[in-house]
Write a protein that holds these residues in place. Sequence first.
Motif, mmCIF file in Angstrom:
data_model
loop_
_atom_site.group_PDB
_atom_site.id
_atom_site.type_symbol
_atom_site.label_atom_id
_atom_site.label_comp_id
_atom_site.label_asym_id
_atom_site.label_seq_id
_atom_site.Cartn_x
_atom_site.Cartn_y
_atom_site.Cartn_z
ATOM 1 N N LYS A 133 0.830 -1.204 0.000
ATOM 2 C CA LYS A 133 0.000 0.000 0.000
ATOM 3 C C LYS A 133 0.864 1.254 0.000
ATOM 4 N N THR B 268 0.694 3.825 -3.094
ATOM 5 C CA THR B 268 0.183 5.181 -2.818
ATOM 6 C C THR B 268 1.194 6.244 -3.220
ATOM 7 N N CYS C 287 -5.766 -6.399 -3.231
ATOM 8 C CA CYS C 287 -5.313 -5.014 -3.405
ATOM 9 C C CYS C 287 -6.128 -4.288 -4.474
ATOM 10 N N LEU D 134 -6.197 -0.238 -4.717
ATOM 11 C CA LEU D 134 -4.794 0.139 -4.881
ATOM 12 C C LEU D 134 -4.351 0.086 -6.338
#
Length: 311
Positions: free
Chosen positions: A156, A160, A185, A190
């Motif tokens: 993550k 990000t 995910c 994501l």
Amino acid sequence: MARNSKKTIITCAITGAIHTPTMSDALPYTAEDIAGQAIDAAQAGASILHLHARRPSDGGVSIDPDTFRAFLPRVKQATDAVINISTGGSLNNTIEERIAPALAFSPEMCSMNMGSMNFSFHPLAGRYTDWKHDWEKDYVENSDTYIFRNTFADIKNAATQLAPHDIKFEHECYDVGHLYNLKFCMDIGLFKAPIFIQFIFGILGGIGPEVDNLVFMKRTADRLFGEDYRWSVLGAGGSQMQLATTASQMGGNVRVGLEDSLFISRGELAQSNAQQVQKIRRIVEDLGCAVASPDEAREMLGLKGGDRVSF
């Protein structure tokens, strides 16, 4: 997107972080040699160049953006290939350290490892008695203590921070559980379809390099992702050409390079990355498939284009 495509993308992984200079004189580690071999591989037919960096003094693994800076512009100026920067780096570094080069250079692609695992190559240590550099023996022998950390928090964090760069990830899946990690995910937002999955076989700690396992991984990905993915195969060591050939006939894409195997055939060291690219290209074309150009690979994978990188 999971079905047969008209063109086969060849990725070439130039140097990696497993093999050491003692193992092959062909393994590049200076900026000049990495750039030269990458350019030659592109000219031989690789549309994607998967790049790690090395310390120019002794060939040790480096994730310092400055070591990438010494060769990235040269490769970009000399080829139209897609440049894919590794975020695997060294097994002993944090995710923040490992994504630093991708943050600095905003490439079209970078790798994204989809799960933590034992990752070892310590059996290689028994093949050599004389080492070119002091660091090599301990590095290889001690790899049986390594855990390649890629927690959900790490994934993550990386996703990000890299999201604003519009980078397409090469989702590296070393076992079937990593496919389920990737699906999770995607479900939490994501990653967005279409995705690009690299099935990896033959790493000690991951799934074995049998064709049955390739078929199983592909069927699992079909079930999880439907038409929303492209895929490629990396066979480590002696399985490189066999699994790449099989993948190309199943409608997939292929990855070769000295990162994944030092050999061109059983018992014969490869002279260069380009030699491996030439071999798999010949096999793919002889079996009736066409090899994708860099721009065709960009279209197939939905990449942002080479004009939007920062090197």
